[in-house]
Scaffold this motif. Structure first.
Motif: not given
Length: 365
Positions: A208-222
């Motif tokens: 998602l982030i590499l495709s430009g679908g989002c600007d940031a990730l907030i996530n439990a896993i790395t």
């Protein structure tokens, strides 16, 4: 005495011997104690339990290693195969309040904790250099209601004034660690116009982030994209260690992720069990402290483990991983505040209701 009488006496003797054997065997089994199946991750702080070095009087412990996906699924589903189990604290809170879940009861053993500043990642082209820059940005996550994300939204609000609805949330349908995600949204209790949408099918957070679908990730896993070292994604906080230590110095809070729970029906039959299990986990953790103090041999695969241990104690105190209610009051009050403010539960509750009454006053030596 004829042959028939001899055989009759011999048969009676054999039956008597068998009865005596069964009584002795039952007595021996009873003397060993109540068999309990315990489950969780294989942390260093439970190693003494796993190895049989630490147990609990009156019980025979059988430890099973399992990840949090399986542990939560077993406990919150119909299987409930473990008597004592590690569970996600915030998932337990939401099930307890929203679904009247009472199959397990908590004890104040906070087996998994982690600072979560390390779990915020941004695309290098998104123009996000500080937490305040997250306002108006699209944030991908594998689960809005995950414990890690709840703590992150909490500190973003408390320390930087960034509210949950300042960001556009995208909940992915896949996770790059192959963990099983909810099919569709969990039940949330925020306004209908809260900015949360479901991501495209079969796309994980890294894609998602590499495709430009989002600007940031907030996530439990790395995310996989970070583990692979892709230069397009970076941590929001460049010096995570310094940021997390500063957070602790400001608030005196060490975020809780997982907790230990016991089957409620088992507690009802054996009311001594919560205190005994608490003490077992506490003794096992103390054994880990002892191992970390040792300079004779290194029991962890880090060359400066002893120095790291000493440095941590200087910042966080001698028992920096405390069990018990009073030592964790700040964290527990924040959890109950955050789950309500962030729309994870339908009403507020005092955290004491989640724990067995016999454990509310328990403290470590």
């Amino acid at each position: 005495m004829n042959r028939r009488e001899i055989l009759k006496i011999a048969g009676a003797a054999a039956v008597g011997a068998m009865i005596l054997f069964n009584i002795a065997h039952a007595s021996s089994t009873s003397a060993k104690g109540l068999p309990i199946k315990v489950a969780g991750y294989d942390y260093d702080r439970v190693r003494a339990i796993m190895d049989g070095l630490v147990g609990t009087e009156g019980a025979v412990v059988d430890f099973h290693v399992e990840n949090i996906y399986g542990l939560n699924q077993s406990a919150f589903g119909s299987e409930r195969k473990y008597d004592v189990t590690e569970l996600g604290l915030i998932p337990f809170v939401t099930k307890y309040i929203n679904n009247d879940f009472r199959a397990y009861t908590l004890i104040p053993v906070f087996i998994s904790r982690i600072f979560r500043h390390r779990n915020v990642f941004v695309h290098v082209d998104a123009g996000i250099e500080k937490p305040e820059d997250l306002r108006g940005k699209r944030v991908g996550t594998t689960g809005y209601g995950m414990s890690a994300n709840t703590w992150i939204r909490g500190f973003l609000l408390d320390d930087y004034g960034v509210k949950a609805d300042d960001m556009q949330w995208i909940e992915t349908t896949q996770s790059s660690d192959k963990g099983k995600l909810n099919a569709g949204f969990a039940k949330y209790y925020f306004a209908d116009d809260f900015p949360l949408v479901l991501g495209p099918p079969n796309v994980d957070e890294s894609e998602l982030i590499l495709s430009g679908g989002c600007d940031a990730l907030i996530n439990a896993i790395t995310p996989r994209v970070v583990l692979e070292g892709n230069p397009k994604v970076k941590p929001l906080f460049p010096d995570v260690r310094a940021e997390e230590q500063a957070y602790y110095k400001r608030h005196g809070v060490f975020p809780i992720m997982h907790v230990v729970a016991i089957r409620t029906d088992l507690i009802n039959k054996h009311p001594w069990l919560p205190k005994a299990v608490f003490e077992m986990y506490s003794k096992a953790k103390q054994q880990t402290y002892t191992n970390l103090e040792s300079t004779t041999v290194l029991k962890t695969t880090l060359p400066w483990a002893t120095q790291e241990f000493e440095s941590t104690r200087r910042i966080m105190g001698k028992n920096y991983w405390p069990y018990g209610i009073e030592a964790n009051r700040k964290e527990l009050e924040l959890v109950m505040r955050y789950v309500y403010e962030q729309g994870l539960v339908k009403h507020r509750l005092k955290f004491e209701e989640l724990f067995h009454p016999s454990t509310l006053e328990l403290m470590e030596p």
